[in-house]
Design a protein around this motif. Structure first.
Motif, mmCIF file in Angstrom:
data_model
loop_
_atom_site.group_PDB
_atom_site.id
_atom_site.type_symbol
_atom_site.label_atom_id
_atom_site.label_comp_id
_atom_site.label_asym_id
_atom_site.label_seq_id
_atom_site.Cartn_x
_atom_site.Cartn_y
_atom_site.Cartn_z
ATOM 1 N N ARG A 1 0.376 -1.010 -0.262
ATOM 2 C CA ARG A 1 0.276 -0.074 -0.319
ATOM 3 C C ARG A 1 0.535 1.329 -0.073
ATOM 4 N NH1 ARG A 1 -4.002 0.987 4.124
ATOM 5 N NH2 ARG A 1 -5.727 1.561 2.809
ATOM 6 N N ALA A 2 1.887 0.801 0.759
ATOM 7 C CA ALA A 2 3.058 2.371 0.398
ATOM 8 C C ALA A 2 3.562 2.965 -0.946
ATOM 9 C CB ALA A 2 4.066 2.130 1.423
ATOM 10 N N VAL A 3 3.149 1.903 -1.559
ATOM 11 C CA VAL A 3 3.571 2.025 -3.143
ATOM 12 C C VAL A 3 2.319 2.121 -4.077
ATOM 13 C CG1 VAL A 3 6.150 1.227 -3.082
ATOM 14 C CG2 VAL A 3 4.116 -0.133 -3.524
ATOM 15 N N GLY A 4 1.495 2.599 -3.389
ATOM 16 C CA GLY A 4 0.107 2.714 -3.865
ATOM 17 C C GLY A 4 -0.465 1.770 -4.371
ATOM 18 N N VAL A 5 -0.641 0.861 -3.820
ATOM 19 C CA VAL A 5 -1.121 -0.297 -4.791
ATOM 20 C C VAL A 5 -2.182 -1.037 -3.573
ATOM 21 C CG1 VAL A 5 -0.822 -2.850 -5.511
ATOM 22 C CG2 VAL A 5 0.729 -1.278 -6.518
ATOM 23 N N LYS A 6 -3.474 -1.463 -4.639
ATOM 24 C CA LYS A 6 -4.661 -1.708 -3.457
ATOM 25 C C LYS A 6 -4.656 -3.541 -2.986
ATOM 26 C CE LYS A 6 -7.713 1.873 -4.173
ATOM 27 N NZ LYS A 6 -7.101 3.303 -3.765
ATOM 28 N N VAL A 7 -4.445 -3.283 -1.711
ATOM 29 C CA VAL A 7 -4.312 -4.670 -1.199
ATOM 30 C C VAL A 7 -6.035 -5.301 -0.901
ATOM 31 C CG1 VAL A 7 -3.534 -5.874 0.855
ATOM 32 C CG2 VAL A 7 -2.111 -4.609 -0.329
ATOM 33 N N VAL A 8 -5.816 -6.385 -1.398
ATOM 34 C CA VAL A 8 -7.103 -6.831 -0.883
ATOM 35 C C VAL A 8 -7.241 -7.832 -0.217
ATOM 36 C CG1 VAL A 8 -9.455 -7.997 -1.498
ATOM 37 C CG2 VAL A 8 -8.603 -6.721 -3.281
ATOM 38 N N MET A 9 -7.267 -8.577 1.135
ATOM 39 C CA MET A 9 -7.133 -9.555 2.211
ATOM 40 C C MET A 9 -8.035 -10.799 2.295
ATOM 41 S SD MET A 9 -4.354 -8.570 5.029
ATOM 42 C CE MET A 9 -3.283 -10.009 5.365
ATOM 43 N N GLY A 10 -7.806 -11.907 2.665
ATOM 44 C CA GLY A 10 -8.916 -12.879 2.696
ATOM 45 C C GLY A 10 -8.231 -14.267 3.099
ATOM 46 N N GLY A 11 -9.025 -14.929 3.307
ATOM 47 C CA GLY A 11 -8.642 -16.417 4.406
ATOM 48 C C GLY A 11 -8.943 -16.409 6.032
ATOM 49 N N GLY B 1 -15.087 -15.231 4.389
ATOM 50 C CA GLY B 1 -15.070 -16.588 4.060
ATOM 51 C C GLY B 1 -14.822 -17.039 2.519
ATOM 52 N N GLU B 2 -15.750 -18.072 2.193
ATOM 53 C CA GLU B 2 -15.657 -18.693 0.646
ATOM 54 C C GLU B 2 -15.329 -17.527 -0.514
ATOM 55 O OE1 GLU B 2 -16.815 -22.688 0.345
ATOM 56 O OE2 GLU B 2 -17.874 -22.123 2.693
ATOM 57 N N ALA B 3 -14.346 -16.915 -0.792
ATOM 58 C CA ALA B 3 -14.212 -16.561 -1.883
ATOM 59 C C ALA B 3 -14.765 -16.783 -3.586
ATOM 60 C CB ALA B 3 -13.540 -15.304 -2.002
ATOM 61 N N ASP B 4 -14.855 -18.421 -3.506
ATOM 62 C CA ASP B 4 -14.773 -18.093 -4.982
ATOM 63 C C ASP B 4 -16.006 -17.283 -5.855
ATOM 64 O OD1 ASP B 4 -14.836 -20.834 -2.859
ATOM 65 O OD2 ASP B 4 -14.540 -21.531 -4.576
ATOM 66 N N GLU B 5 -17.537 -16.786 -5.260
ATOM 67 C CA GLU B 5 -17.692 -16.111 -5.932
ATOM 68 C C GLU B 5 -17.842 -14.700 -5.539
ATOM 69 O OE1 GLU B 5 -21.872 -17.237 -4.972
ATOM 70 O OE2 GLU B 5 -21.458 -19.776 -5.920
ATOM 71 N N THR B 6 -17.254 -14.117 -4.438
ATOM 72 C CA THR B 6 -17.027 -12.490 -4.784
ATOM 73 C C THR B 6 -15.617 -12.765 -5.753
ATOM 74 O OG1 THR B 6 -15.377 -13.299 -2.223
ATOM 75 C CG2 THR B 6 -17.898 -12.175 -2.627
ATOM 76 N N TRP B 7 -14.595 -13.063 -5.409
ATOM 77 C CA TRP B 7 -13.292 -12.569 -6.360
ATOM 78 C C TRP B 7 -13.577 -12.113 -7.849
ATOM 79 C CZ3 TRP B 7 -9.069 -10.878 -5.939
ATOM 80 C CH2 TRP B 7 -7.741 -10.860 -6.418
ATOM 81 N N PRO B 8 -14.329 -12.830 -8.697
ATOM 82 C CA PRO B 8 -14.690 -11.720 -9.736
ATOM 83 C C PRO B 8 -15.258 -9.882 -9.592
ATOM 84 C CG PRO B 8 -15.479 -13.591 -10.078
ATOM 85 C CD PRO B 8 -14.979 -13.776 -8.403
ATOM 86 N N TYR C 1 -16.769 -7.387 1.546
ATOM 87 C CA TYR C 1 -17.267 -8.829 0.423
ATOM 88 C C TYR C 1 -17.912 -9.872 1.079
ATOM 89 C CZ TYR C 1 -15.303 -5.513 -3.211
ATOM 90 O OH TYR C 1 -15.037 -4.094 -4.609
ATOM 91 N N ALA C 2 -18.464 -10.166 0.877
ATOM 92 C CA ALA C 2 -19.083 -11.296 2.378
ATOM 93 C C ALA C 2 -19.983 -12.140 0.852
ATOM 94 C CB ALA C 2 -20.047 -10.419 2.623
ATOM 95 N N PRO C 3 -19.809 -12.978 1.056
ATOM 96 C CA PRO C 3 -20.914 -14.459 0.070
ATOM 97 C C PRO C 3 -22.106 -13.868 0.775
ATOM 98 C CG PRO C 3 -19.567 -15.587 1.704
ATOM 99 C CD PRO C 3 -19.092 -13.676 2.634
#
Ligand code: B12
Ligand code: SF4
Length: 517
Positions: A82-92, A118-125, A140-142
């Motif tokens: 994030r310090a170099v200006g790139v967005k971060v998504v976290m999961g697990g 939770g399970e990100a199979d459907e939220t990831w796209p 993002y919630a399933p």
């Protein structure tokens, strides 16, 4: 868009197996994007390294997944990105339970621009599409259109192109031996352990486990056909590269629906899709003789069994009363008769444990067929019923233990022993089970079996030793080899006398060790 999926190293051992989530999300990424994967256990990277990589490679979105024990490193890496200006998504599992921590809503630093619960199979796209549009949401919630939680069905499971993916970072064999090994017994130039899921969910709800809360008690399965096809692709790859492949069925309880497991195993056999495999199955489900026959016939070599304790009172405390210590020996014998062996996992520091628990447990273990015993400490993972119970009772000594992760260290006080006593019991468990004498005894107890089984138990024990006794560098390995030279020389001598790997068609998957707690 160029996307990086990153899994932090655990800081203790090297990885022996890719993390499935990265490959799965890559397969679920909408077309038109480039996705690169870095597993920190295979390609170590620090904060400066990831920042440089992201800049130099023109990465526009970084997805980070981590278990609780790696979360501190995951946050540091996210901060650097994030310090170099790139967005971060976290999961697990960890950020699903503690999304506010990742988003800085708990008063701490914000580490992630978005969190996938939770399970990100459907939220990831959707996440990827929002990132492209610059409209990333915090969470993002399933859920379905009515806001009800929706668990992805595994009936339309994506095809993970294992046959084409660059798996260069996941060869378990030492590089210098690869050219030589390629030429022995059916090709050993590569040896990969690949995670495959056949289903999700376990309804048992053991108190210390995050699985029932995370995947829910609704059990879902892939079709037999999709699993069988995946195994066939893996087999073909191993053949093409002159190597070996073993599969880790990462289902939490691979036989949770015995009827369906039997049908899958029958289909694997019918399609000649057998590979050597490892799976986790609870002891109660291994009462079924036909299931155990099918496990052996379909390539099952090692079964991970969460025995946890030999004390029924402890098991009742953690809601695992379905484990019956009185039947452990019978279950293990039933497996061993079919040349399937067990990774038996124990937890010390349970509420009814007293000093001497290690020796009492070891006494039992010594009466069982040789296997791979592992010992950990009771660990309150966030959002588990155990965590809540200990918190309510004011017993947590390090309520945010993940912020400063220490391997094999308790975060609460057991009832009938001190924290230090519990640590000592774990040490006794490992030292007694993985001493050169214990390894020699395990190997010798298989004298009546073909050489391959003895080589398998030796290699597996040497690897598993590293879960507790750090064994990262060459020197540590050399030391382990020197200490166990008597057993090694004996097997080598016997191997040369009988034409080594030609005589070992049954060599199993030597499961390379990870540090667990
Ligand atoms: C395989 C496995 C391992 C492997 C790990 C190596 C590997 N390469 O996979 C081994 C056997 C070594 C292992 C060890 C341990 N494990 Co483990 N393991 C699992 C297991 C059974 C499967 C993981 C998996 O692949 N699941 C399938 C994938 C598809 O699910 P997923 O990883 O959760 O990913 C989904 C979502 O979470 C999300 N997601 C995940 N990451 C990301 C990232 C982004 C950016 C996004 C958008 C989404 C996203 O999307 C995915 C698709 O829906 C899980 C239980 C489970 N069923 O998940 C436990 C689990 C992850 N392990 C757990 C634990 C505690 C451990 C150990 C500490 C020991 C122990 N007591 O069990 C050790 C520590 C390991 C180490 N050295 O670091 C816990 C973690 C709980 C927590 N809060 O951290 C789990 C959940 C099991 C449990 N008993 O509660 N483990
Ligand atoms: S049986 Fe295993 S996966 Fe299922 S809840 Fe218990 S510990 Fe978790």
């Amino acid at each position: 868009m160029k996307i990086l999926l990153y899994n932090p190293d655990n800081g203790v051992t090297r990885n022996f197996m890719p993390h499935l989530w990265m490959f799965l999300l890559r397969s679920l990424t909408p077309p038109g994007h480039e996705v690169v994967l870095i597993d920190g256990n295979a390609q170590p990277m620090d904060e400066a390294g990831i920042a440089r990589y992201v800049r130099e490679e023109g990465i526009e979105l970084v997805g980070i997944g981590a278990m609780t024990r790696m979360i501190a490193k995951a946050y540091r890496m996210a901060d650097a990105v994030r310090a170099v200006g790139v967005k971060v998504v976290m999961g697990g599992p960890h950020v699903t339970e503690l999304a506010d921590e990742a988003l800085g809503r708990d008063g701490g630093t914000r580490h992630a621009d978005a969190v996938a619960l939770g399970e990100a199979d459907e939220t990831w796209p959707r996440i990827v599409e929002d990132a492209v549009r610059g409209t990333l949401k915090d969470v993002y919630a399933p859920v379905d259109d009515f806001g009800q939680e929706r668990k992805p069905s595994l009936q339309t499971y994506p095809e993970i192109p294992w046959d084409k993916i660059d798996l260069g970072q996941f060869n378990v064999l030492p590089r210098f031996l690869q050219p030589l090994l390629k030429r022995v017994g059916g090709g050993w130039g590569t040896f990969r352990i690949i995670p495959v899921e056949s289903g999700r969910g376990c309804p048992y709800g053991c108190e210390f486990c995050t699985v029932t809360g995370f995947f829910g008690d609704s059990i879902r399965f892939r079709s037999n056909e999709s699993v069988v096809n995946e195994l066939l692709r893996l087999k073909a790859r191993a053949r093409e590269e002159g190597g070996q492949i073993a599969v880790f069925f990462i289902d939490d309880n691979f036989a949770i629906n015995v009827k369906r497991t039997k049908s899958l195993l029958r289909d694997i056999i019918a399609a000649n899709a057998q590979v050597h495999w490892v799976a986790q199955i609870s002891a109660n489900l291994l009462r079924d003789e036909e299931l155990v026959d099918l496990i052996a016939a379909s390539g099952g070599k090692w079964i991970f069994i969460g025995m946890e304790s030999i004390d029924p009172a402890n098991l009742a405390d953690v809601k695992k009363g379905f484990n019956k210590p009185g039947e452990y020996a019978v279950v293990l014998d039933r497996l061993a008769q079919r040349n399937v062996f067990a990774i038996t996992s124990f937890i010390f520091g349970m509420d009814n444990d007293t000093p001497g628990v290690a020796e009492r447990t070891l006494k039992e273990i010594r009466t069982w067929p040789p296997g791979l015993p592992i010992f950990g400490l009771m660990t309150p993972l966030p959002a588990t019923p155990l965590y809540k119970r200990l918190e309510a009772a004011g017993r947590l000594t390090r309520p945010k233990h993940w912020q400063e992760f220490i391997p094999f260290a308790m975060a609460h006080t057991p009832l009938k022993m001190s924290i230090e006593e519990a640590h000592a019991e774990v040490r006794i468990g490992w030292a007694s089970s993985y001493s050169p004498e214990a390894i020699e005894k395990a190997v010798e107890s298989m004298r009546h079996k073909p050489l391959g089984y003895r080589i398998n138990i030796l290699i597996s024990r040497l690897c598993f030793r590293g879960i507790y006794f750090p064994q990262m560098g060459r020197f540590a390995w050399l030391k382990a080899i020197v200490e166990n030279r008597r057993t090694i020389f004996r097997l080598v001598r016997e191997g040369f006398a009988g034409g080594l790997l030609a005589a070992t068609p049954s060599i199993g998957a030597p499961v390379v060790a990870e540090r667990r707690n």
